[in-house]
Design a protein around this motif. Structure first.
Motif, PDB file in Angstrom:
ATOM      1  N   ASP A 278       0.829  -1.205   0.000  1.00 44.78           N
ATOM      2  CA  ASP A 278       0.000   0.000   0.000  1.00 44.78           C
ATOM      3  C   ASP A 278       0.865   1.256   0.000  1.00 44.78           C
ATOM      4  O   ASP A 278       0.564   2.231  -0.701  1.00 44.78           O
ATOM      5  N   GLU A 279       1.933   1.229   0.774  1.00 48.09           N
ATOM      6  CA  GLU A 279       2.875   2.354   0.793  1.00 48.09           C
ATOM      7  C   GLU A 279       3.418   2.608  -0.615  1.00 48.09           C
ATOM      8  O   GLU A 279       3.555   3.753  -1.057  1.00 48.09           O
ATOM      9  N   GLY A 280       3.707   1.509  -1.331  1.00 45.66           N
ATOM     10  CA  GLY A 280       4.202   1.631  -2.702  1.00 45.66           C
ATOM     11  C   GLY A 280       3.169   2.237  -3.641  1.00 45.66           C
ATOM     12  O   GLY A 280       3.504   3.048  -4.509  1.00 45.66           O
ATOM     13  N   VAL A 281       1.902   1.859  -3.465  1.00 44.64           N
ATOM     14  CA  VAL A 281       0.832   2.457  -4.274  1.00 44.64           C
ATOM     15  C   VAL A 281       0.798   3.966  -4.030  1.00 44.64           C
ATOM     16  O   VAL A 281       0.639   4.759  -4.964  1.00 44.64           O
ATOM     17  N   GLY A 282       0.975   4.363  -2.776  1.00 42.26           N
ATOM     18  CA  GLY A 282       1.015   5.786  -2.456  1.00 42.26           C
ATOM     19  C   GLY A 282       2.144   6.503  -3.170  1.00 42.26           C
ATOM     20  O   GLY A 282       1.979   7.640  -3.647  1.00 42.26           O
ATOM     21  N   LYS A 283       3.313   5.873  -3.267  1.00 36.57           N
ATOM     22  CA  LYS A 283       4.451   6.487  -3.958  1.00 36.57           C
ATOM     23  C   LYS A 283       4.184   6.626  -5.455  1.00 36.57           C
ATOM     24  O   LYS A 283       4.600   7.621  -6.073  1.00 36.57           O
ATOM     25  N   ILE A 284       3.503   5.635  -6.020  1.00 39.89           N
ATOM     26  CA  ILE A 284       3.147   5.708  -7.450  1.00 39.89           C
ATOM     27  C   ILE A 284       2.223   6.895  -7.700  1.00 39.89           C
ATOM     28  O   ILE A 284       2.429   7.692  -8.635  1.00 39.89           O
ATOM     29  N   ILE A 285       1.188   7.042  -6.874  1.00 38.47           N
ATOM     30  CA  ILE A 285       0.238   8.138  -7.050  1.00 38.47           C
ATOM     31  C   ILE A 285       0.932   9.486  -6.812  1.00 38.47           C
ATOM     32  O   ILE A 285       0.708  10.456  -7.563  1.00 38.47           O
ATOM     33  N   LYS A 286       1.781   9.550  -5.806  1.00 38.45           N
ATOM     34  CA  LYS A 286       2.510  10.787  -5.529  1.00 38.45           C
ATOM     35  C   LYS A 286       3.368  11.192  -6.724  1.00 38.45           C
ATOM     36  O   LYS A 286       3.434  12.375  -7.097  1.00 38.45           O
ATOM     37  N   THR A 287       4.030  10.223  -7.349  1.00 35.37           N
ATOM     38  CA  THR A 287       4.876  10.507  -8.506  1.00 35.37           C
ATOM     39  C   THR A 287       4.051  10.996  -9.682  1.00 35.37           C
ATOM     40  O   THR A 287       4.467  11.908 -10.412  1.00 35.37           O
ATOM     41  N   LEU A 288       2.877  10.402  -9.874  1.00 35.62           N
ATOM     42  CA  LEU A 288       1.988  10.882 -10.941  1.00 35.62           C
ATOM     43  C   LEU A 288       1.630  12.353 -10.724  1.00 35.62           C
ATOM     44  O   LEU A 288       1.620  13.154 -11.667  1.00 35.62           O
ATOM     45  N   LYS A 289       1.344  12.695  -9.480  1.00 41.24           N
ATOM     46  CA  LYS A 289       0.978  14.087  -9.174  1.00 41.24           C
ATOM     47  C   LYS A 289       2.162  15.020  -9.359  1.00 41.24           C
ATOM     48  O   LYS A 289       2.026  16.119  -9.922  1.00 41.24           O
ATOM     49  N   GLU A 290       3.334  14.594  -8.906  1.00 43.17           N
ATOM     50  CA  GLU A 290       4.527  15.442  -9.019  1.00 43.17           C
ATOM     51  C   GLU A 290       4.932  15.686 -10.468  1.00 43.17           C
ATOM     52  O   GLU A 290       5.509  16.729 -10.790  1.00 43.17           O
ATOM     53  N   THR A 291       4.643  14.725 -11.344  1.00 43.70           N
ATOM     54  CA  THR A 291       5.014  14.864 -12.763  1.00 43.70           C
ATOM     55  C   THR A 291       3.868  15.394 -13.616  1.00 43.70           C
ATOM     56  O   THR A 291       3.967  15.416 -14.847  1.00 43.70           O
ATOM     57  N   GLY A 292       2.773  15.786 -12.968  1.00 46.80           N
ATOM     58  CA  GLY A 292       1.647  16.360 -13.696  1.00 46.80           C
ATOM     59  C   GLY A 292       0.861  15.370 -14.534  1.00 46.80           C
ATOM     60  O   GLY A 292       0.193  15.757 -15.500  1.00 46.80           O
ATOM     61  N   GLN A 293       0.917  14.076 -14.163  1.00 45.77           N
ATOM     62  CA  GLN A 293       0.257  13.056 -14.977  1.00 45.77           C
ATOM     63  C   GLN A 293      -0.904  12.364 -14.263  1.00 45.77           C
ATOM     64  O   GLN A 293      -1.506  11.440 -14.801  1.00 45.77           O
ATOM     65  N   TYR A 294      -1.214  12.817 -13.065  1.00 45.65           N
ATOM     66  CA  TYR A 294      -2.230  12.157 -12.250  1.00 45.65           C
ATOM     67  C   TYR A 294      -3.604  12.168 -12.919  1.00 45.65           C
ATOM     68  O   TYR A 294      -4.260  11.121 -13.023  1.00 45.65           O
ATOM     69  N   GLU A 295      -4.048  13.332 -13.365  1.00 49.22           N
ATOM     70  CA  GLU A 295      -5.390  13.455 -13.939  1.00 49.22           C
ATOM     71  C   GLU A 295      -5.554  12.582 -15.186  1.00 49.22           C
ATOM     72  O   GLU A 295      -6.638  12.074 -15.462  1.00 49.22           O
ATOM     73  N   ASN A 296      -4.473  12.433 -15.929  1.00 47.80           N
ATOM     74  CA  ASN A 296      -4.543  11.747 -17.219  1.00 47.80           C
ATOM     75  C   ASN A 296      -4.079  10.295 -17.149  1.00 47.80           C
ATOM     76  O   ASN A 296      -3.615   9.736 -18.133  1.00 47.80           O
ATOM     77  N   THR A 297      -4.206   9.676 -15.989  1.00 44.34           N
ATOM     78  CA  THR A 297      -3.750   8.291 -15.841  1.00 44.34           C
ATOM     79  C   THR A 297      -4.858   7.411 -15.275  1.00 44.34           C
ATOM     80  O   THR A 297      -5.439   7.721 -14.232  1.00 44.34           O
ATOM     81  N   ILE A 298      -5.132   6.321 -15.974  1.00 42.35           N
ATOM     82  CA  ILE A 298      -6.049   5.285 -15.469  1.00 42.35           C
ATOM     83  C   ILE A 298      -5.239   4.377 -14.559  1.00 42.35           C
ATOM     84  O   ILE A 298      -4.217   3.826 -14.972  1.00 42.35           O
TER      85      ILE A 298
END
Length: 445
Positions: A257-277
């Motif tokens: 679960d901690e790893g899932v959090g890091k994946i989502i955090k990285t998406l947000k930091e790189t500006g790709q969160y909104e555009n990722t399924i």
């Protein structure tokens, strides 16, 4: 002045629509798969001991599925269905591809994988984690559509030494053994984070597909700080004190679960969160060390605990928040769904999965369909609320009939009360068994 303002507003609106249309056409895709995680093993599905805030957040920012099924009740079949969009029987992988007996076979290169499909439409594709669809180099995921692969090809490895059940070192980089120090769950996450950073739209001008099949919480049961349990050249796994497994299991899930959090955090930091399924699910139900909630049975079973698993899909730009779906969805539906999001269809002719895109976007009901399951001596058909389980015995077949709308625990066998319905469903089940296995060479069963 008013006309000028209206004109500028129209241009801005069209620009926003164009951007949204582009998002819809080419989203990034991440599939995260847990291994042997049960229906009741995470907080959002009722667990009060294991804390999974990051996995749960995928449900609060997207859709949580209460009737999502892994195609198989064990590892390899579900993965074959995910990769191909087919009932796994069509691929010949009906059972586990074992480290002991199946080292020279695997998913045929003639099968079109989800990675090959997406790569053909311009996606950069990578996989980090568990393959379990072929040990030999010729079945390596890097030869089946993934431009990058690092991980293991067996059913499970020592989390620290990366040795499989038969004593083989099993940590690969593409088609070569290249071991790395580290806890396997953390290595999978680290690779995923790096890939997201390296494959931002600004850097590559291409969308990406990232597949992260975790080992957790499959055995051997090891924490980050635990000792090595396996050695090269030996098929022995050192025993773990049974009384400690519950606490180890909890940590294994929470580290994932901690790893899932890091994946989502990285998406947000790189500006790709909104555009990722982002899709999360388990490959089958939990064994006796895990928690399948109220469901009967577990891993390897034809009861609901064997294949009904926790699952959620998040796509912040498009999918509404905190939706709960009771529609029946299977692993094999993911491939056609993702292709539908980029306005494409599967290239293979015998794909069994269906697109659930409209359901994700608008919560429309899925079309009525019968769905099937087969593993070992057991098979079942789901038709609406009815579920018929057939167990093949030496002296014939045993039938069980349940109405899941009021008997999710599968306690009240109605087969003797409804013989006509049993016969009707059994006929469909037999036709399906013949169709999906006809002319198929069995790889594992």
């Amino acid at each position: 002045m008013r006309r000028v303002m209206l004109f500028l507003f129209s241009i801005l609106l069209l620009s926003c629509l164009d951007n949204k249309e582009q998002i819809i056409k080419q989203p990034n895709i991440i599939i995260i798969v847990a291994d042997d995680l049960g229906y009741g093993d995470i907080s959002s599905f009722g667990n009060t001991t294991i804390k999974t805030p990051n996995i749960d957040a995928l449900a609060t920012t997207g859709i949580k599925f209460t009737d999502f099924h892994s195609n198989g009740a064990v590892c390899s079949p579900t993965r074959a269905a995910l990769m191909t969009g087919k009932y796994q029987q069509r691929t010949g992988i009906e059972g586990v591809v074992t480290a002991k007996s199946h080292r020279d076979v695997g998913l045929s290169l003639a099968q079109v994988t989800i990675a090959e499909e997406l790569s053909s439409y311009g996606y950069n594709s990578a996989m980090f984690g568990k393959w379990h669809l072929g040990y030999a180099k010729e079945y390596n995921p890097s030869l089946q559509g993934f431009h990058q692969f690092e991980g293991f090809v067996s059913g499970n490895i020592d989390y620290h030494a990366h040795i499989d059940q038969e004593g083989y070192l099993d940590w690969w980089k593409e088609t070569e053994i290249k071991n790395r120090e580290g806890y396997s769950t953390d290595l999978i996450t680290e690779n995923g984070v790096k890939f997201i950073k390296d494959n931002s739209l600004q850097k590559t001008a291409k969308p990406f597909f990232l597949y992260l099949p975790h080992e957790a919480p499959h055995g051997p049961y090891q924490r980050r700080i635990d000792k090595v349990l396996r050695e090269v050249g030996s098929s022995i796994t050192k025993p773990v004190v049974k009384d400690s497994i519950a606490s180890i299991y909890k940590e294994m899930v929470e580290v994932m679960d901690e790893g899932v959090g890091k994946i989502i955090k990285t998406l947000k930091e790189t500006g790709q969160y909104e555009n990722t399924i982002v899709i999360f699910f388990s490959d089958n139900g939990a064994n006796h060390f895990g928690n399948n909630g109220v469901l009967r049975g577990g891993k390897g079973s034809a009861y609901e605990g064997g294949s009904r698993v926790p699952a959620m899909i998040s796509y912040p730009a498009i999918i509404k928040d905190a939706i709960v779906s009771d529609q029946t969805v299977l692993t094999m539906d993911i491939l056609p769904t993702l292709l539908d999001f980029i306005a494409q269809k599967p290239s293979a002719k015998d794909v069994d999965g269906i697109s659930i895109k409209n359901h994700l976007l608008n919560q429309t009901k899925l079309p009525e369909r019968d769905v099937y399951f087969g593993y070992g001596r057991k098979s079942f058909i789901r038709s609406g609320n009815w579920k018929l389980i057939k167990t093949q015995l030496k002296e014939g077949s045993k039938m069980e009939l349940y109405n899941l709308s009021n008997d999710l625990k599968e306690r009240n066998n109605l087969s003797e009360e409804k013989p006509e319905l049993v016969e009707e469903l059994l006929k469909k089940l037999r036709l399906w068994e013949n169709e999906v296995t006809e002319g198929v060479e069995k790889i594992s069963k």
